[in-house]
Design a protein around this motif. Structure first.
Motif, PDB file in Angstrom:
ATOM      1  N   GLY A 155      47.825  52.046  80.524  1.00 29.16           N
ATOM      2  CA  GLY A 155      47.491  52.549  79.194  1.00 29.16           C
ATOM      3  C   GLY A 155      46.403  53.608  79.256  1.00 29.16           C
ATOM      4  O   GLY A 155      45.820  53.876  80.312  1.00 29.16           O
ATOM      5  N   PHE A 156      46.123  54.196  78.113  1.00 34.17           N
ATOM      6  CA  PHE A 156      45.103  55.250  78.031  1.00 34.17           C
ATOM      7  C   PHE A 156      43.815  54.674  77.476  1.00 34.17           C
ATOM      8  O   PHE A 156      43.777  54.200  76.338  1.00 34.17           O
ATOM      9  CB  PHE A 156      45.596  56.405  77.153  1.00 34.17           C
ATOM     10  CG  PHE A 156      46.648  57.230  77.828  1.00 34.17           C
ATOM     11  CD1 PHE A 156      46.292  58.292  78.644  1.00 34.17           C
ATOM     12  CD2 PHE A 156      47.989  56.932  77.677  1.00 34.17           C
ATOM     13  CE1 PHE A 156      47.263  59.032  79.291  1.00 34.17           C
ATOM     14  CE2 PHE A 156      48.964  57.674  78.314  1.00 34.17           C
ATOM     15  CZ  PHE A 156      48.599  58.731  79.126  1.00 34.17           C
ATOM     16  N   ASP A 157      42.745  54.710  78.290  1.00 37.68           N
ATOM     17  CA  ASP A 157      41.443  54.270  77.813  1.00 37.68           C
ATOM     18  C   ASP A 157      40.761  55.422  77.066  1.00 37.68           C
ATOM     19  O   ASP A 157      41.263  56.549  77.037  1.00 37.68           O
ATOM     20  CB  ASP A 157      40.578  53.771  78.972  1.00 37.68           C
ATOM     21  CG  ASP A 157      40.326  54.822  80.048  1.00 37.68           C
ATOM     22  OD1 ASP A 157      40.663  56.008  79.843  1.00 37.68           O
ATOM     23  OD2 ASP A 157      39.781  54.461  81.095  1.00 37.68           O
ATOM     24  N   ALA A 158      39.627  55.126  76.454  1.00 38.94           N
ATOM     25  CA  ALA A 158      38.925  56.119  75.637  1.00 38.94           C
ATOM     26  C   ALA A 158      38.545  57.358  76.447  1.00 38.94           C
ATOM     27  O   ALA A 158      38.654  58.484  75.948  1.00 38.94           O
ATOM     28  CB  ALA A 158      37.689  55.498  74.996  1.00 38.94           C
ATOM     29  N   GLN A 159      38.113  57.176  77.702  1.00 40.63           N
ATOM     30  CA  GLN A 159      37.698  58.322  78.505  1.00 40.63           C
ATOM     31  C   GLN A 159      38.883  59.233  78.826  1.00 40.63           C
ATOM     32  O   GLN A 159      38.759  60.460  78.771  1.00 40.63           O
ATOM     33  CB  GLN A 159      37.017  57.882  79.795  1.00 40.63           C
ATOM     34  CG  GLN A 159      36.450  59.070  80.567  1.00 40.63           C
ATOM     35  CD  GLN A 159      35.566  58.670  81.721  1.00 40.63           C
ATOM     36  OE1 GLN A 159      35.208  57.512  81.865  1.00 40.63           O
ATOM     37  NE2 GLN A 159      35.219  59.626  82.543  1.00 40.63           N
ATOM     38  N   ALA A 160      40.047  58.676  79.123  1.00 38.96           N
ATOM     39  CA  ALA A 160      41.233  59.497  79.398  1.00 38.96           C
ATOM     40  C   ALA A 160      41.639  60.275  78.153  1.00 38.96           C
ATOM     41  O   ALA A 160      41.976  61.460  78.231  1.00 38.96           O
ATOM     42  CB  ALA A 160      42.383  58.618  79.877  1.00 38.96           C
ATOM     43  N   VAL A 161      41.577  59.621  76.990  1.00 38.18           N
ATOM     44  CA  VAL A 161      41.931  60.296  75.736  1.00 38.18           C
ATOM     45  C   VAL A 161      40.940  61.425  75.449  1.00 38.18           C
ATOM     46  O   VAL A 161      41.324  62.525  75.050  1.00 38.18           O
ATOM     47  CB  VAL A 161      42.004  59.295  74.566  1.00 38.18           C
ATOM     48  CG1 VAL A 161      42.169  60.010  73.227  1.00 38.18           C
ATOM     49  CG2 VAL A 161      43.141  58.303  74.783  1.00 38.18           C
ATOM     50  N   GLU A 162      39.660  61.175  75.669  1.00 34.52           N
ATOM     51  CA  GLU A 162      38.633  62.206  75.445  1.00 34.52           C
ATOM     52  C   GLU A 162      38.829  63.389  76.397  1.00 34.52           C
ATOM     53  O   GLU A 162      38.665  64.549  75.991  1.00 34.52           O
ATOM     54  CB  GLU A 162      37.226  61.626  75.613  1.00 34.52           C
ATOM     55  CG  GLU A 162      36.816  60.669  74.511  1.00 34.52           C
ATOM     56  CD  GLU A 162      36.631  61.346  73.170  1.00 34.52           C
ATOM     57  OE1 GLU A 162      36.097  62.472  73.121  1.00 34.52           O
ATOM     58  OE2 GLU A 162      37.005  60.740  72.156  1.00 34.52           O
ATOM     59  N   THR A 163      39.171  63.117  77.642  1.00 39.24           N
ATOM     60  CA  THR A 163      39.414  64.199  78.607  1.00 39.24           C
ATOM     61  C   THR A 163      40.622  65.023  78.177  1.00 39.24           C
ATOM     62  O   THR A 163      40.594  66.263  78.225  1.00 39.24           O
ATOM     63  CB  THR A 163      39.616  63.624  80.023  1.00 39.24           C
ATOM     64  OG1 THR A 163      38.432  62.905  80.397  1.00 39.24           O
ATOM     65  CG2 THR A 163      39.883  64.725  81.034  1.00 39.24           C
ATOM     66  N   ALA A 164      41.678  64.347  77.732  1.00 39.74           N
ATOM     67  CA  ALA A 164      42.868  65.058  77.241  1.00 39.74           C
ATOM     68  C   ALA A 164      42.524  65.890  76.008  1.00 39.74           C
ATOM     69  O   ALA A 164      42.986  67.025  75.862  1.00 39.74           O
ATOM     70  CB  ALA A 164      43.981  64.064  76.931  1.00 39.74           C
ATOM     71  N   LYS A 165      41.707  65.328  75.124  1.00 42.75           N
ATOM     72  CA  LYS A 165      41.279  66.066  73.926  1.00 42.75           C
ATOM     73  C   LYS A 165      40.480  67.306  74.319  1.00 42.75           C
ATOM     74  O   LYS A 165      40.680  68.390  73.750  1.00 42.75           O
ATOM     75  CB  LYS A 165      40.442  65.160  73.030  1.00 42.75           C
ATOM     76  CG  LYS A 165      39.950  65.841  71.775  1.00 42.75           C
ATOM     77  CD  LYS A 165      39.020  64.940  70.994  1.00 42.75           C
ATOM     78  CE  LYS A 165      38.328  65.742  69.918  1.00 42.75           C
ATOM     79  NZ  LYS A 165      37.130  65.100  69.428  1.00 42.75           N
ATOM     80  N   ASP A 166      39.577  67.161  75.287  1.00 46.12           N
ATOM     81  CA  ASP A 166      38.802  68.314  75.766  1.00 46.12           C
ATOM     82  C   ASP A 166      39.717  69.381  76.354  1.00 46.12           C
ATOM     83  O   ASP A 166      39.538  70.577  76.103  1.00 46.12           O
ATOM     84  CB  ASP A 166      37.781  67.878  76.822  1.00 46.12           C
ATOM     85  CG  ASP A 166      36.640  67.055  76.256  1.00 46.12           C
ATOM     86  OD1 ASP A 166      36.477  67.018  75.018  1.00 46.12           O
ATOM     87  OD2 ASP A 166      35.916  66.429  77.059  1.00 46.12           O
ATOM     88  N   ALA A 167      40.707  68.956  77.144  1.00 45.49           N
ATOM     89  CA  ALA A 167      41.643  69.916  77.745  1.00 45.49           C
ATOM     90  C   ALA A 167      42.393  70.667  76.646  1.00 45.49           C
ATOM     91  O   ALA A 167      42.525  71.891  76.706  1.00 45.49           O
ATOM     92  CB  ALA A 167      42.615  69.196  78.667  1.00 45.49           C
TER      93      ALA A 167
END
Length: 194
Positions: A155-167
Motif C-alpha cells: 500500500g501507499f503510506d503518507a510519505q510515498a503519497v507526499e513524494t508523489a504529490k511533490d513530483a
C-alpha cells in the motif's frame, strides 16, 4: 479539464525534517531527468522510471489532457504502450477520475481517509493483478492538466503519497510544457482556443 484542484494532505510542518530533505532531493533529481532530455516522451519516461525505482512501484505512468481526454504518454521501465491497450485505457480512466475529482486517489482506500469515488481505480486494480494504486493530478496555472498513476504491491503510506504529490507539483508542469511544445502548431492553436 478540472480547474483549481484541491488536494488534501498534511502540512509541511507535519513531515519530519529528514523526510522533507530527502523528498526535496528526489524532486531535484526528477527535475534534472525531465530537463536532461529534449523531447517530452523521453523526459516523461526518464521521470516515471526513476519514480518507480524510488518508490518501489511495479509501474508508474504519466498522461496529459489532450482533445477532451487524458492520454497516457509514458509508462516506466520502457514499457511499450501500444502492446498494452487495455491497461493503458484503465490507467487513462484512473487519471481522468482523479482529475475530475480534483484530488489524490489511493486505492484501496487507507484507514481514516476521506472517501472518494474510485470506480476506475477499482477497474485498474482488477486489470493489474490487485496492485495498490495512487493517482496524483498534475496542476499548472490553476488547472489540472494531467496525472501520475503509481502502482505497487504494498500500500501507499503518507510519505510515498507526499513524494508523489511533490513530483506532480514540481516536475509535472515541466513535463506538461514539453508535452505542449511537442504538439504540432495546429494542435497548439486548437488547445489554446479550447
Amino acid at each position: 479539464v478540472a480547474e483549481n484542484p484541491q488536494v488534501t494532505t498534511r502540512s509541511p510542518e507535519a513531515v519530519p525534517g529528514a523526510a522533507r530533505k530527502s523528498r526535496s532531493a528526489v524532486v531535484l533529481g526528477l527535475q534534472a531527468r525531465a530537463l536532461g532530455q529534449d523531447r517530452y516522451r523521453a523526459s516523461a519516461t526518464a521521470v516515471v522510471t526513476e519514480l518507480a525505482r524510488l518508490l518501489r512501484c511495479e509501474r508508474v505512468s504519466i498522461g496529459f489532457h489532450h482533445h477532451g481526454r487524458t492520454r497516457v504518454g509514458a509508462i516506466s521501465n520502457g514499457a511499450d504502450i501500444r502492446s498494452q491497450q487495455n491497461v493503458v485505457r484503465a490507467i487513462g480512466a484512473a487519471m481522468d477520475e482523479a482529475i475530475d475529482q480534483r484530488c489524490i486517489i489511493v486505492h484501496p482506500l487507507p484507514r481514516n481517509s476521506s472517501p472518494s469515488v474510485s470506480l476506475a481505480h477499482a477497474g485498474l486494480s482488477k486489470v493489474n493483478g490487485d496492485l495498490s494504486i495512487c493517482t496524483v493530478p498534475i496542476v499548472s496555472r490553476g488547472r489540472a492538466h494531467g496525472a501520475i498513476v503509481l502502482e505497487r504491491r504494498e500500500g501507499f503510506d503518507a510519505q510515498a503519497v507526499e513524494t508523489a504529490k511533490d513530483a506532480a507539483g514540481f516536475v509535472g508542469p515541466v513535463l506538461e510544457l514539453k508535452f505542449r511544445l511537442d504538439q504540432s502548431v495546429g494542435g497548439r492553436i486548437v488547445e489554446a482556443v479550447a
